[in-house]
Motif scaffolding. Structure first.
Motif, PDB file in Angstrom:
ATOM      1  N   GLU A  92      25.596 -98.102  88.387  1.00 28.49           N
ATOM      2  CA  GLU A  92      26.848 -98.029  87.637  1.00 28.49           C
ATOM      3  C   GLU A  92      26.586 -97.702  86.172  1.00 28.49           C
ATOM      4  O   GLU A  92      27.274 -96.879  85.582  1.00 28.49           O
ATOM      5  CB  GLU A  92      27.611 -99.348  87.765  1.00 28.49           C
ATOM      6  CG  GLU A  92      28.049 -99.642  89.201  1.00 28.49           C
ATOM      7  CD  GLU A  92      28.833-100.935  89.320  1.00 28.49           C
ATOM      8  OE1 GLU A  92      28.815-101.744  88.349  1.00 28.49           O
ATOM      9  OE2 GLU A  92      29.474-101.147  90.362  1.00 28.49           O
ATOM     10  N   ASP A  93      25.602 -98.372  85.583  1.00 26.87           N
ATOM     11  CA  ASP A  93      25.142 -98.083  84.214  1.00 26.87           C
ATOM     12  C   ASP A  93      23.633 -97.913  84.256  1.00 26.87           C
ATOM     13  O   ASP A  93      22.948 -98.700  84.921  1.00 26.87           O
ATOM     14  CB  ASP A  93      25.450 -99.233  83.249  1.00 26.87           C
ATOM     15  CG  ASP A  93      26.919 -99.319  82.882  1.00 26.87           C
ATOM     16  OD1 ASP A  93      27.666 -98.370  83.186  1.00 26.87           O
ATOM     17  OD2 ASP A  93      27.304-100.347  82.291  1.00 26.87           O
TER      18      ASP A  93
ATOM     19  N   SER B 135      29.087 -89.645  81.148  1.00 25.00           N
ATOM     20  CA  SER B 135      29.601 -89.882  82.487  1.00 25.00           C
ATOM     21  C   SER B 135      28.731 -89.151  83.510  1.00 25.00           C
ATOM     22  O   SER B 135      27.865 -88.338  83.158  1.00 25.00           O
ATOM     23  CB  SER B 135      31.043 -89.384  82.593  1.00 25.00           C
ATOM     24  OG  SER B 135      31.075 -87.958  82.533  1.00 25.00           O
TER      25      SER B 135
ATOM     26  N   LYS C  94      32.214 -95.230  88.056  1.00 18.31           N
ATOM     27  CA  LYS C  94      31.798 -96.133  86.975  1.00 18.31           C
ATOM     28  C   LYS C  94      30.573 -95.639  86.204  1.00 18.31           C
ATOM     29  O   LYS C  94      30.283 -96.144  85.121  1.00 18.31           O
ATOM     30  CB  LYS C  94      31.477 -97.520  87.550  1.00 18.31           C
ATOM     31  CG  LYS C  94      32.669 -98.234  88.155  1.00 18.31           C
ATOM     32  CD  LYS C  94      32.271 -99.639  88.612  1.00 18.31           C
ATOM     33  CE  LYS C  94      33.464-100.399  89.159  1.00 18.31           C
ATOM     34  NZ  LYS C  94      33.084-101.777  89.576  1.00 18.31           N
ATOM     35  N   PHE C  95      29.839 -94.666  86.730  1.00 19.94           N
ATOM     36  CA  PHE C  95      28.512 -94.338  86.200  1.00 19.94           C
ATOM     37  C   PHE C  95      28.550 -93.895  84.740  1.00 19.94           C
ATOM     38  O   PHE C  95      29.368 -93.072  84.332  1.00 19.94           O
ATOM     39  CB  PHE C  95      27.876 -93.230  87.035  1.00 19.94           C
ATOM     40  CG  PHE C  95      26.496 -92.860  86.556  1.00 19.94           C
ATOM     41  CD1 PHE C  95      25.394 -93.627  86.909  1.00 19.94           C
ATOM     42  CD2 PHE C  95      26.297 -91.770  85.719  1.00 19.94           C
ATOM     43  CE1 PHE C  95      24.127 -93.307  86.455  1.00 19.94           C
ATOM     44  CE2 PHE C  95      25.035 -91.440  85.260  1.00 19.94           C
ATOM     45  CZ  PHE C  95      23.952 -92.212  85.637  1.00 19.94           C
ATOM     46  N   LYS C  96      27.606 -94.431  83.970  1.00 15.59           N
ATOM     47  CA  LYS C  96      27.359 -94.011  82.586  1.00 15.59           C
ATOM     48  C   LYS C  96      25.857 -94.017  82.342  1.00 15.59           C
ATOM     49  O   LYS C  96      25.141 -94.913  82.808  1.00 15.59           O
ATOM     50  CB  LYS C  96      28.018 -94.975  81.593  1.00 15.59           C
ATOM     51  CG  LYS C  96      29.526 -94.837  81.479  1.00 15.59           C
ATOM     52  CD  LYS C  96      29.915 -93.667  80.587  1.00 15.59           C
ATOM     53  CE  LYS C  96      31.394 -93.650  80.294  1.00 15.59           C
ATOM     54  NZ  LYS C  96      31.769 -92.508  79.416  1.00 15.59           N
ATOM     55  N   LEU C  97      25.380 -93.018  81.610  1.00 15.39           N
ATOM     56  CA  LEU C  97      23.969 -92.936  81.215  1.00 15.39           C
ATOM     57  C   LEU C  97      23.882 -93.082  79.704  1.00 15.39           C
ATOM     58  O   LEU C  97      24.503 -92.313  78.957  1.00 15.39           O
ATOM     59  CB  LEU C  97      23.367 -91.601  81.656  1.00 15.39           C
ATOM     60  CG  LEU C  97      21.937 -91.323  81.156  1.00 15.39           C
ATOM     61  CD1 LEU C  97      20.949 -92.311  81.755  1.00 15.39           C
ATOM     62  CD2 LEU C  97      21.521 -89.883  81.492  1.00 15.39           C
ATOM     63  N   PHE C  98      23.095 -94.065  79.258  1.00 21.78           N
ATOM     64  CA  PHE C  98      22.885 -94.317  77.828  1.00 21.78           C
ATOM     65  C   PHE C  98      21.404 -94.106  77.524  1.00 21.78           C
ATOM     66  O   PHE C  98      20.547 -94.685  78.191  1.00 21.78           O
ATOM     67  CB  PHE C  98      23.263 -95.757  77.469  1.00 21.78           C
ATOM     68  CG  PHE C  98      24.689 -96.127  77.799  1.00 21.78           C
ATOM     69  CD1 PHE C  98      25.687 -95.998  76.851  1.00 21.78           C
ATOM     70  CD2 PHE C  98      25.015 -96.589  79.073  1.00 21.78           C
ATOM     71  CE1 PHE C  98      27.003 -96.339  77.162  1.00 21.78           C
ATOM     72  CE2 PHE C  98      26.321 -96.937  79.384  1.00 21.78           C
ATOM     73  CZ  PHE C  98      27.318 -96.805  78.433  1.00 21.78           C
TER      74      PHE C  98
ATOM     75  N   GLU D 189      20.552 -97.489  81.349  1.00 23.29           N
ATOM     76  CA  GLU D 189      20.112 -97.402  79.955  1.00 23.29           C
ATOM     77  C   GLU D 189      18.628 -97.046  79.957  1.00 23.29           C
ATOM     78  O   GLU D 189      17.843 -97.681  80.655  1.00 23.29           O
ATOM     79  CB  GLU D 189      20.322 -98.719  79.221  1.00 23.29           C
ATOM     80  CG  GLU D 189      21.769 -99.192  79.162  1.00 23.29           C
ATOM     81  CD  GLU D 189      21.884-100.549  78.498  1.00 23.29           C
ATOM     82  OE1 GLU D 189      21.210-100.764  77.462  1.00 23.29           O
ATOM     83  OE2 GLU D 189      22.619-101.403  79.030  1.00 23.29           O
TER      84      GLU D 189
ATOM     85  N   MET E 186      19.171-100.930  84.616  1.00 23.59           N
ATOM     86  CA  MET E 186      20.078-100.302  85.575  1.00 23.59           C
ATOM     87  C   MET E 186      20.965-101.364  86.219  1.00 23.59           C
ATOM     88  O   MET E 186      20.472-102.284  86.874  1.00 23.59           O
ATOM     89  CB  MET E 186      19.262 -99.562  86.645  1.00 23.59           C
ATOM     90  CG  MET E 186      20.095 -98.872  87.699  1.00 23.59           C
ATOM     91  SD  MET E 186      19.117 -97.706  88.712  1.00 23.59           S
ATOM     92  CE  MET E 186      17.885 -98.830  89.424  1.00 23.59           C
ATOM     93  N   LYS E 187      22.270-101.236  86.024  1.00 23.60           N
ATOM     94  CA  LYS E 187      23.232-102.119  86.683  1.00 23.60           C
ATOM     95  C   LYS E 187      23.649-101.469  87.995  1.00 23.60           C
ATOM     96  O   LYS E 187      24.069-100.304  88.011  1.00 23.60           O
ATOM     97  CB  LYS E 187      24.453-102.345  85.794  1.00 23.60           C
ATOM     98  CG  LYS E 187      25.484-103.272  86.409  1.00 23.60           C
ATOM     99  CD  LYS E 187      26.695-103.435  85.496  1.00 23.60           C
ATOM    100  CE  LYS E 187      27.743-104.319  86.160  1.00 23.60           C
ATOM    101  NZ  LYS E 187      28.956-104.458  85.304  1.00 23.60           N
TER     102      LYS E 187
ATOM    103  N   GLY F 198      27.390 -93.155  75.758  1.00 26.27           N
ATOM    104  CA  GLY F 198      27.138 -92.930  77.170  1.00 26.27           C
ATOM    105  C   GLY F 198      27.704 -91.616  77.681  1.00 26.27           C
ATOM    106  O   GLY F 198      28.731 -91.127  77.197  1.00 26.27           O
TER     107      GLY F 198
END
Length: 253
Positions: free
Chosen positions: A211-212, A109, A97-101, A214, A202-203, A107
């Motif tokens: 997982e996310d 991956s 699920k990981f994304k970096l914004f 920002e 951070m989620k 984002g």
């Protein structure tokens, strides 16, 4: 009140897991050492940057606090990103699920972030190239880390300043700093502290895996310190020209 107690309990659990091995601020579990593909052949040693962190931090968080857990979780994530070569070896993120914004951009991956490296991921820019302080698209993982290791030989320390909300969506303020004591992209070091502040969101899942993530910050805060050093090419030209008005060697102490 119940949510606060749940967040504190999770923080205590995470901190206890982080302290399985020697580093006080990053999770390197014993079973990881032999079963992980390390970029430099083995787990890193952070003694130098830990010393910088302890001498320069503005906050000392209580043991078991949510702030300490968030700080150590982010430091552990950065450690994995910089020193592990396979996403499957990461313990701090959910790889599916990981994304970096960063600053509202599209984002990245987990694999994309791992391939280009943390500096290039954080320093991508939509500005025209002539206005970019740092051209991330032209850098590799290795060249980006070499550039910042050169500029900050004592490391580039990171700390949590505040935590505004607990899991599963953690919002925090951070500070990043180091001493500009080595050359950076043709600029001589000044010896000054270079620092900037930012906000992270951070989620995380129930295991505190990200997982996310920002990140919001102003890269100009950092580059204003790195680009004010005199040009090394100018110094070289003055020396070759025999000018009596040359600057003193920026590397002399």
């Amino acid at each position: 009140m119940a949510e606060e107690k749940e967040a504190e309990a999770l923080a205590a659990k995470v901190v206890s897991e982080i302290r399985v091995t020697g580093d006080k601020y990053r999770s390197i579990l014993q079973e990881e050492i032999e079963n992980t593909h390390w970029r430099h052949g083995g787990p890193p040693i952070f003694d130098v940057v830990n010393k910088l962190f302890e001498e320069g931090r503005t906050k000392v968080w209580p043991e078991g606090s949510l702030e300490e857990a968030v700080q150590n979780a982010v430091k552990s994530w950065e450690m994995e990103l910089s020193h592990k070569t396979r996403l499957q070896d990461f313990k701090t993120i959910n790889p599916e699920k990981f994304k970096l914004f960063v600053n509202g951009r599209e984002g990245l991956s987990g694999e994309e972030t791992l391939n280009i490296g943390s500096y290039n991921a954080l320093l991508k820019s939509s500005l025209p190239k002539e206005f970019q302080y740092y051209k991330a698209e032209e850098e590799t993982y290795e060249s980006s880390h070499d550039a910042f290791r050169s500029a900050f030989p004592r490391g580039f320390a990171w700390e949590v300043i505040s935590v505004y909300s607990g899991p599963p969506v953690i919002t925090y303020k951070f500070r990043h700093w180091g001493y500009f004591e080595g050359p950076f992209k043709g600029h001589a070091p000044t010896g000054d502290m270079v620092e900037f502040y930012g906000i992270g969101v951070m989620k995380v899942d129930e295991s505190m895996r990200a997982e996310d993530v920002e990140i919001y910050y102003d890269p100009g805060e950092m580059f204003s310190g790195l680009l004010k050093g005199p040009s090394l090419s100018d110094n070289k030209g003055e020396k070759q020209g025999g000018s009596e008005n040359t600057r003193s060697c920026p590397f002399s102490k």
